[in-house]
Write an enzyme that holds these catalytic residues in place. Structure first.
Site, mmCIF file in Angstrom:
data_model
loop_
_atom_site.group_PDB
_atom_site.id
_atom_site.type_symbol
_atom_site.label_atom_id
_atom_site.label_comp_id
_atom_site.label_asym_id
_atom_site.label_seq_id
_atom_site.Cartn_x
_atom_site.Cartn_y
_atom_site.Cartn_z
ATOM 1 N N CYS A 1 -7.204 -7.583 3.024
ATOM 2 C CA CYS A 1 -5.974 -7.426 2.263
ATOM 3 C C CYS A 1 -4.798 -7.710 3.192
ATOM 4 C CB CYS A 1 -5.865 -6.015 1.694
ATOM 5 S SG CYS A 1 -4.328 -5.734 0.772
ATOM 6 N N TYR B 1 -3.770 -2.190 13.924
ATOM 7 C CA TYR B 1 -3.139 -0.992 14.493
ATOM 8 C C TYR B 1 -3.915 0.300 14.288
ATOM 9 C CZ TYR B 1 0.199 2.867 15.064
ATOM 10 O OH TYR B 1 0.806 4.033 15.439
ATOM 11 N N CYS C 1 1.037 -7.039 2.770
ATOM 12 C CA CYS C 1 2.295 -6.756 3.461
ATOM 13 C C CYS C 1 2.803 -7.939 4.273
ATOM 14 C CB CYS C 1 2.139 -5.527 4.356
ATOM 15 S SG CYS C 1 0.822 -5.679 5.591
ATOM 16 N N SER D 1 -0.820 0.477 22.005
ATOM 17 C CA SER D 1 -1.059 -0.419 20.876
ATOM 18 C C SER D 1 -1.186 -1.886 21.269
ATOM 19 C CB SER D 1 0.054 -0.256 19.833
ATOM 20 O OG SER D 1 1.323 -0.411 20.436
ATOM 21 N N GLY E 1 -3.703 10.472 11.301
ATOM 22 C CA GLY E 1 -2.753 11.309 10.593
ATOM 23 C C GLY E 1 -2.315 12.468 11.449
ATOM 24 N N CYS F 1 -5.147 8.250 6.279
ATOM 25 C CA CYS F 1 -5.550 9.576 6.755
ATOM 26 C C CYS F 1 -6.900 9.451 7.437
ATOM 27 C CB CYS F 1 -5.667 10.571 5.591
ATOM 28 S SG CYS F 1 -4.148 10.782 4.641
ATOM 29 N N CYS G 1 -8.135 -3.461 4.674
ATOM 30 C CA CYS G 1 -6.743 -3.592 5.111
ATOM 31 C C CYS G 1 -6.671 -4.242 6.488
ATOM 32 C CB CYS G 1 -6.117 -2.205 5.152
ATOM 33 S SG CYS G 1 -4.495 -2.123 5.931
ATOM 34 N N CYS H 1 3.579 -1.700 1.774
ATOM 35 C CA CYS H 1 2.175 -1.545 1.414
ATOM 36 C C CYS H 1 2.075 -0.446 0.362
ATOM 37 C CB CYS H 1 1.348 -1.177 2.641
ATOM 38 S SG CYS H 1 -0.356 -0.715 2.252
ATOM 39 N N ASN I 1 -8.413 9.446 1.644
ATOM 40 C CA ASN I 1 -7.744 8.476 2.501
ATOM 41 C C ASN I 1 -7.434 7.254 1.655
ATOM 42 O OD1 ASN I 1 -6.807 6.833 4.578
ATOM 43 N ND2 ASN I 1 -8.873 6.211 5.199
ATOM 44 N N GLY I 2 -6.164 6.876 1.593
ATOM 45 C CA GLY I 2 -5.763 5.722 0.794
ATOM 46 C C GLY I 2 -4.470 6.003 0.073
ATOM 47 N N ASP J 1 2.742 -6.535 21.759
ATOM 48 C CA ASP J 1 2.459 -5.379 20.910
ATOM 49 C C ASP J 1 1.745 -5.838 19.649
ATOM 50 O OD1 ASP J 1 2.332 -2.719 20.313
ATOM 51 O OD2 ASP J 1 4.455 -2.475 19.798
ATOM 52 N N ASP J 2 1.323 -4.851 18.853
ATOM 53 C CA ASP J 2 0.537 -5.160 17.658
ATOM 54 C C ASP J 2 1.397 -5.676 16.521
ATOM 55 O OD1 ASP J 2 1.554 -2.394 17.606
ATOM 56 O OD2 ASP J 2 0.590 -2.294 15.647
#
Length: 477
Positions: free
Chosen positions: A442, A250, A445, A291, A28, A2, A244, A389, A103-104, A352-353
């Site tokens: 981190c 992204y 994923c 992106s 968001g 967010c 992250c 994730c 946010n999280g 792309d990303d």
């Protein structure tokens, strides 16, 4: 994932929050809201984009010299319009007055719910910070030291990621404060100008409202700002920060910085390294807008292959953060045009990303071929995504990743290339991704479960084994 913003000053903050929300809209797009406080609570929130929620001046201009705002990317609750309205933030409680935005993702909400006497009003995990904090603060004189004590009590109990902002008041002493998880998975920065102090998810907010950057709020911290603008900071739980990796790949905008690292520069460097790791004989490089653009710049500079715009974006919405796959596909189908004069007869490197499900990439590759391209070679600025994730990116099920077979085994790149219709496919290596970012991140994923912070790996495995196709594992209890 967010976007959050909080301001305190000696003048009304409402319009600055409104402007700041546009600068975090990309984080968001499910709902937006803001709350200002002058002894009374002035809140507006609803499903939709910032421009839709704040569609008249009465909502934009509200009283109060401190306030908080939020743009929501849903990682909890249902995806229908009524649920998105219901789960919009900010949220607040009375007795004591405490309002918050988050946010999280807190993945032990089922445990935190047992620790509060209050009934949550929404499905959002802001409740698992807001309600226990309110319980702790109840009946106490709320000042800086009390907030530090409350944060010290709360942090060991909460599992997951959180960069959260709160407003509280127990009389004539309104306070704005922030708390961050020990690993600082989600970004949060602090800035100021002559009249105000400001917390925000990204540094780009400060450029939009003409503020000066002070710091990235450290992980495991509580930072309190009083009505005179004095900053009180305490590092409560000190661990090595692990932001992250997807923020760099992204989510964050290119004009932002995280821990001093330019998002633009990181993506250009990833593209440069990708060209060295996975060279290809081609005529032009085309980014997926927006992106893939920075990766394509780096790839072009390193390879010497000219960069051109073979794809044009017609919509401003981001496809990845749409709530349903149907909506993601609609954004891709209606939001991209292919420029035949650029693509016809060319060997194209499409950059792309990331690739999650592969549905969107398959449509883009098909569109490039229909525009007359001779070959399409796909290059991706993130290693293959392999696992959900649990810390704030809404990848719900291990079954949705194109990099996995139905039995859970991993596909080779040639197999994925065939599925998306590309002549070749290559991803950046883990090593180059980490070196481009420049510090620990981190990577749960893409390196499951070892990429998670050590204390979260067992929890991540349990959630992974609880996986269902259309439900988030941490909501299944």
């Amino acid at each position: 994932m967010c976007g959050i913003i909080g301001l305190v000053g000696d003048k009304p903050v409402s319009y600055l929050i409104y402007k700041g929300l546009f600068a975090v809209q990309h984080r968001g797009q499910s709902s937006a809201g803001k709350l200002t406080y002058d002894g009374n609570i002035h809140m507006n929130k609803d499903a939709g984009l910032v421009r839709d929620v704040f569609n008249d001046s009465k909502k934009i201009f509200t009283p109060g010299n401190l306030g908080i705002g939020h743009t929501r990317y849903s990682t909890a609750g249902m995806d229908d319009i009524e649920s998105l309205k219901h789960n919009a933030q900010p949220e607040y409680v009375i007795n004591p007055f405490l309002a918050g935005v988050h946010n999280g993702n807190i993945y032990n909400g089922y445990e935190m719910r047992k620790k509060t006497k209050r009934t949550p009003r929404t499905e959002c995990d802001i409740q698992w910070l807001l309600l226990p904090l309110a319980d702790y603060l109840y009946g106490k004189k709320i000042d800086v030291d009390t907030i530090f004590e409350a944060a010290e009590w709360l942090m060991p109990q909460v599992k997951g990621s959180y960069s959260a902002l709160f407003i509280t008041d127990s009389g004539e002493n309104p306070l704005l404060f922030a708390i961050t998880d020990p690993r600082k998975i989600r970004p949060l920065v602090l800035g100021e100008n002559t009249n105000y102090k400001c917390f925000a998810s990204e540094t780009r907010v400060f450029k939009k409202i003409n503020f000066r950057y002070i710091e990235d709020v450290p992980g495991g911290s509580a930072v309190v700002i009083d009505k005179e603008g004095q900053i009180h900071e305490k590092r409560i739980c000190k661990k090595k920060e692990m932001p992250c990796m997807f923020e760099f790949v992204y989510f964050a905008k290119p004009d932002s910085r995280i821990n001093g690292r330019s998002i633009h520069n990181v993506r250009v460097e990833i593209g440069r390294r990708l060209a060295k790791e996975a060279p290809v004989d081609a005529d032009i490089i085309c980014p997926v807008p927006e992106s893939g653009r920075r990766y394509a710049i780096g790839f072009s500079r390193e390879s010497g292959i000219p960069l051109d715009e073979g794809l044009m974006k017609d919509k401003s919405e981001r496809s990845f953060i749409q709530q349903t796959q149907d909506k993601r596909e609609e954004i891709v189908a209606e939001g991209l045009s292919f420029i035949r004069s650029v693509l016809k007869g060319k060997k194209v490197v499409l950059i792309d990303d990331s690739i999650v499900r592969g549905t969107n990439m398959r449509k883009i590759v098909s569109g490039i071929r229909e525009a007359g391209a001779k070959e399409v070679h796909v290059r991706i600025g993130c290693p293959p995504l392999l696992a959900p994730c649990y810390l704030g990116i809404d990848m719900r099920s291990r079954r949705e990743f194109i990099a996995r077979n139905p039995d859970g085994s991993l596909k080779d790149w040639d197999q994925i290339a065939k599925e998306i219709g590309a002549d070749s496919l290559a991803y950046i290596s883990h090593k180059s991704l980490k070196e481009s970012i420049g510090f620990d991140i981190c990577t749960g994923c893409i390196n499951f479960p070892d990429g998670y912070p050590p204390e979260m790996r067992e929890d991540a495995l349990q959630l992974f084994n609880r996986d269902l196709k259309d439900r988030r594992a941490y909501e299944i209890m």
